[in-house]
Design a protein around this motif. Structure first.
Motif, PDB file in Angstrom:
ATOM      1  N   MET A 169      35.712  74.906  10.520  1.00  0.00           N
ATOM      2  CA  MET A 169      36.576  74.840  11.707  1.00  0.00           C
ATOM      3  C   MET A 169      37.910  75.541  11.433  1.00  0.00           C
ATOM      4  O   MET A 169      38.388  76.321  12.244  1.00  0.00           O
ATOM      5  N   ARG A 173      38.387  78.683  14.063  1.00  0.00           N
ATOM      6  CA  ARG A 173      38.821  78.181  15.377  1.00  0.00           C
ATOM      7  C   ARG A 173      39.664  79.212  16.123  1.00  0.00           C
ATOM      8  O   ARG A 173      39.588  79.325  17.336  1.00  0.00           O
ATOM      9  N   ASN A 176      38.130  81.504  18.723  1.00  0.00           N
ATOM     10  CA  ASN A 176      37.500  80.892  19.891  1.00  0.00           C
ATOM     11  C   ASN A 176      36.062  80.456  19.620  1.00  0.00           C
ATOM     12  O   ASN A 176      35.226  80.432  20.503  1.00  0.00           O
ATOM     13  N   VAL A 177      35.791  80.147  18.352  1.00  0.00           N
ATOM     14  CA  VAL A 177      34.484  79.571  18.016  1.00  0.00           C
ATOM     15  C   VAL A 177      34.730  78.123  17.607  1.00  0.00           C
ATOM     16  O   VAL A 177      35.517  77.860  16.704  1.00  0.00           O
ATOM     17  N   ARG A 178      34.094  77.213  18.306  1.00  0.00           N
ATOM     18  CA  ARG A 178      34.334  75.789  18.060  1.00  0.00           C
ATOM     19  C   ARG A 178      33.273  75.222  17.122  1.00  0.00           C
ATOM     20  O   ARG A 178      32.087  75.513  17.282  1.00  0.00           O
ATOM     21  N   SER A 220      32.832  70.937  27.613  1.00  0.00           N
ATOM     22  CA  SER A 220      34.246  70.543  27.674  1.00  0.00           C
ATOM     23  C   SER A 220      35.118  71.799  27.773  1.00  0.00           C
ATOM     24  O   SER A 220      34.700  72.879  27.369  1.00  0.00           O
ATOM     25  N   PRO A 221      36.352  71.654  28.303  1.00  0.00           N
ATOM     26  CA  PRO A 221      37.218  72.824  28.481  1.00  0.00           C
ATOM     27  C   PRO A 221      37.379  73.591  27.168  1.00  0.00           C
ATOM     28  O   PRO A 221      37.548  72.977  26.118  1.00  0.00           O
ATOM     29  N   ARG A 222      37.333  74.914  27.220  1.00  0.00           N
ATOM     30  CA  ARG A 222      37.290  75.733  26.007  1.00  0.00           C
ATOM     31  C   ARG A 222      38.526  75.594  25.131  1.00  0.00           C
ATOM     32  O   ARG A 222      38.487  75.797  23.921  1.00  0.00           O
ATOM     33  N   ARG A 223      39.664  75.254  25.762  1.00  0.00           N
ATOM     34  CA  ARG A 223      40.895  75.120  24.994  1.00  0.00           C
ATOM     35  C   ARG A 223      40.833  73.933  24.043  1.00  0.00           C
ATOM     36  O   ARG A 223      41.531  73.862  23.046  1.00  0.00           O
ATOM     37  N   ALA A 224      39.976  72.960  24.386  1.00  0.00           N
ATOM     38  CA  ALA A 224      39.890  71.735  23.590  1.00  0.00           C
ATOM     39  C   ALA A 224      38.651  71.773  22.703  1.00  0.00           C
ATOM     40  O   ALA A 224      37.564  72.103  23.148  1.00  0.00           O
ATOM     41  N   LEU A 225      38.854  71.426  21.464  1.00  0.00           N
ATOM     42  CA  LEU A 225      37.778  71.455  20.482  1.00  0.00           C
ATOM     43  C   LEU A 225      37.457  70.023  20.057  1.00  0.00           C
ATOM     44  O   LEU A 225      38.218  69.411  19.313  1.00  0.00           O
ATOM     45  N   PRO A 226      36.365  69.459  20.570  1.00  0.00           N
ATOM     46  CA  PRO A 226      36.004  68.097  20.137  1.00  0.00           C
ATOM     47  C   PRO A 226      35.407  68.170  18.738  1.00  0.00           C
ATOM     48  O   PRO A 226      34.197  68.274  18.583  1.00  0.00           O
ATOM     49  N   SER A 227      36.256  68.162  17.730  1.00  0.00           N
ATOM     50  CA  SER A 227      35.789  68.474  16.379  1.00  0.00           C
ATOM     51  C   SER A 227      34.874  67.401  15.806  1.00  0.00           C
ATOM     52  O   SER A 227      33.940  67.718  15.083  1.00  0.00           O
ATOM     53  N   GLU A 228      35.133  66.141  16.137  1.00  0.00           N
ATOM     54  CA  GLU A 228      34.248  65.075  15.646  1.00  0.00           C
ATOM     55  C   GLU A 228      34.009  64.061  16.748  1.00  0.00           C
ATOM     56  O   GLU A 228      34.960  63.601  17.396  1.00  0.00           O
TER      57      GLU A 228
ATOM     58  N   MET B 202      46.683  72.018  24.063  1.00  0.00           N
ATOM     59  CA  MET B 202      45.753  71.570  25.099  1.00  0.00           C
ATOM     60  C   MET B 202      46.573  71.103  26.294  1.00  0.00           C
ATOM     61  O   MET B 202      47.732  70.708  26.155  1.00  0.00           O
ATOM     62  N   HIS B 209      39.658  65.070  30.495  1.00  0.00           N
ATOM     63  CA  HIS B 209      38.220  65.374  30.587  1.00  0.00           C
ATOM     64  C   HIS B 209      37.434  64.559  29.551  1.00  0.00           C
ATOM     65  O   HIS B 209      36.407  63.948  29.866  1.00  0.00           O
ATOM     66  N   ILE B 226      36.533  60.330  19.413  1.00  0.00           N
ATOM     67  CA  ILE B 226      36.504  61.786  19.594  1.00  0.00           C
ATOM     68  C   ILE B 226      37.796  62.360  19.023  1.00  0.00           C
ATOM     69  O   ILE B 226      38.878  61.950  19.422  1.00  0.00           O
ATOM     70  N   SER B 227      37.649  63.279  18.088  1.00  0.00           N
ATOM     71  CA  SER B 227      38.806  64.065  17.651  1.00  0.00           C
ATOM     72  C   SER B 227      38.835  65.307  18.519  1.00  0.00           C
ATOM     73  O   SER B 227      37.825  65.990  18.651  1.00  0.00           O
ATOM     74  N   LEU B 228      39.981  65.579  19.119  1.00  0.00           N
ATOM     75  CA  LEU B 228      40.057  66.678  20.084  1.00  0.00           C
ATOM     76  C   LEU B 228      41.234  67.559  19.690  1.00  0.00           C
ATOM     77  O   LEU B 228      42.371  67.092  19.681  1.00  0.00           O
ATOM     78  N   GLN B 229      40.950  68.801  19.351  1.00  0.00           N
ATOM     79  CA  GLN B 229      42.015  69.637  18.810  1.00  0.00           C
ATOM     80  C   GLN B 229      42.125  70.937  19.601  1.00  0.00           C
ATOM     81  O   GLN B 229      41.135  71.408  20.144  1.00  0.00           O
ATOM     82  N   VAL B 231      41.756  74.581  20.268  1.00  0.00           N
ATOM     83  CA  VAL B 231      40.841  75.496  19.584  1.00  0.00           C
ATOM     84  C   VAL B 231      41.623  76.559  18.810  1.00  0.00           C
ATOM     85  O   VAL B 231      41.196  77.014  17.749  1.00  0.00           O
TER      86      VAL B 231
END
Lengths: 237, 235
Positions: A169, A173, A176-178, A220-228, B202, B209, B226-229, B231
């Motif tokens: 990650m 990141r 733009n690759v999540r 989910s919106p691309r700006r946000a990365l649900p990493s876990e 973000m 969402h 959920i961890s949300l970071q 990108v």
């Protein structure tokens, strides 16, 4: 994100969570290159996928075998085009006390769960980074955050996967690759067949439950990365 | 699961993530109760939102006010289906510079607040065998950031509080969901930071969402964390 027409790779696609994700992606118009070791069950998957919107390409692949995986990814790119969704799902478990576990069993778990995920990422990430678009979803397990008796190999392999995911990650990141890691609790798949573990199947997660969460994360919106993402059954045994 | 007709209580609802969650819930025809300390500002915000968003001023650090707010919601709208513990505050200061008052204030808002609000709704949820408590936590609970020692301590405390409550109520049909957002463009950040990193951060809507998705999955499933970071990378 518009899914229709995108191309995905799913490993461990012939049963359980991988199978459900494959079918769910195909239903939304994503083309899927689906691989697994069992050619027979892949043929069954092809029958189940008949009539769904996306195109399905299948291939018998052991993800721990670099040449096999490489050849299949190349084929997927040739038939479908560039891949922008990768689901590293193939997993293998041997559940025995350390004192009873054979070295070969430990090696086999590590080969599929660690080497397989690493190879899957390495085969697919360069193209996504170059195109500045993509998601790689790694299916880990809550055993990747908590150890348990009989889990010296399996749990260790899933802890290792978290290390791969977190590091990757940080590397990609900004392109733009999540990298999204999902940690499901016990799930009703073929996984427990032939093992001494016998969860109450009515009170554990289904493959559909996990697939739904994966699809939500991809949407989910691309700006946000649900990493876990940690998921458990709401009403466990 | 649909949010239509659900009673949703959101603390710290005047701005940022709380307000964004309220907007989504309101659009799905839920009864949304927004709380914040600043009554006038809260009402001004609620006035700009649909009629199913209701302002209910409440200081979450005050046990009496929280109890009164919970009672009022029960009387006017019925049992709370979803509590979003969103109220939070921080100071960006080194450990040496952080005062005792700031330590106390951050603990009151970030830890005592969710404790009191959750305590106020949990017995009813247990009786009905359903309900969701969402904790808006922070990546600061999981990773080390500069000038955030007390904030991080409160947030990692909140993670453990959430984990223990979840463990206690497991099997009862109640979901305790922790969301750990990274940098989000809300008023908790200084204006300078928000301007400089607006592209990377973000939006509150991005986090909303994830909150809504985690509350509306099949009732068989509990998304625990959920961890949300962003990108694009951490700030």
């Amino acid at each position: 994100m518009e899914f229709k027409g995108k191309n995905a790779l799913v490993t461990g696609a012939s049963s359980g969570i991988g199978r459900e994700i494959t079918l769910a992606l195909l239903r939304t118009g994503v083309n899927v290159a689906a691989c697994a070791r069992s050619q027979y069950r892949l043929e069954e998957l092809r029958e189940s996928a008949a009539g769904l919107e996306g195109t399905l390409v299948i291939g018998g692949v052991d993800v721990s075998d670099e040449d096999q995986l490489h050849a299949f990814v190349e084929k997927a790119r040739m038939v479908l085009g560039p891949l922008s969704i990768v689901i590293a799902n193939a997993g293998f478990g041997v559940f025995k006390p350390l004192m009873e576990m054979k070295t070969e069993e430990f090696d086999q778990v590590m080969a599929t769960n660690v080497r397989g995920v690493w190879l899957t990422a390495r085969e697919t990430v360069p193209e996504m980074v170059a195109r500045e678009e993509g998601d790689i979803v790694i299916i880990s397990s809550l055993a990747g955050k908590n150890g348990f008796a009989t889990g010296t190999a399996y749990s260790a392999s899933k802890f290792a996967v978290r290390g791969i995911a977190q590091s990757l990650m940080h590397e990609i990141r900004q392109h733009n690759v999540r990298v999204i890691t999902v940690f499901p609790g016990s799930t009703d798949t073929r996984f427990f067949d032939g093992t001494p573990m016998s969860p109450n199947r009515e009170k554990i997660l289904t493959s559909e439950d996990v697939s739904d969460v994966v699809l939500q994360a991809l949407h989910s919106p691309r700006r946000a990365l649900p990493s876990e993402i940690d998921i458990r059954p709401a009403n466990p045994k | 699961m649909s949010l239509e007709g659900k009673v949703i209580w959101i603390t710290g609802g005047r701005s940022g993530i709380g307000k964004a969650v309220a907007e989504v819930c309101a659009a799905q025809n839920a009864h949304v109760i927004l709380s914040s300390r600043d009554a006038d500002a809260l009402r001004a915000v609620a006035d700009t939102m649909p009629a199913n968003v209701h302002a209910l001023p409440c200081d979450v650090t005050d046990a009496g006010q929280v109890q009164a707010a919970a009672l009022r919601i029960a009387q006017d709208f019925g049992a709370v289906d979803i509590l979003v513990n969103n109220a939070g505050s921080t100071v960006f200061k080194s450990f040496i510079e952080t005062s005792i008052e700031e330590f106390d204030q951050l603990h009151a808002t970030n830890l005592r607040g969710p404790f009191l609000c959750s305590k106020a709704v949990l017995p009813g949820m247990l009786e009905r065998g359903e309900g969701s408590i969402v904790m808006i936590n922070s990546m600061a609970a999981l990773n080390v950031f500069p000038n955030s020692s007390v904030y991080s301590a409160t947030k990692s405390g909140l993670k453990m509080l959430s984990d223990c409550v979840r463990n206690e109520v497991r099997g009862s049909g109640i979901r305790v969901i922790s969301i750990f957002p990274g940098a989000t463009n809300t008023p908790i950040w200084p204006d300078k930071v928000r301007e400089k990193h607006a592209e990377t951060m973000m939006t509150p809507g991005d986090v909303a969402h994830a909150v809504i998705e985690s509350c509306t999955t099949s009732s068989r499933v509990m998304i625990e964390e959920i961890s949300l970071q962003p990108v694009g990378g951490a700030l």
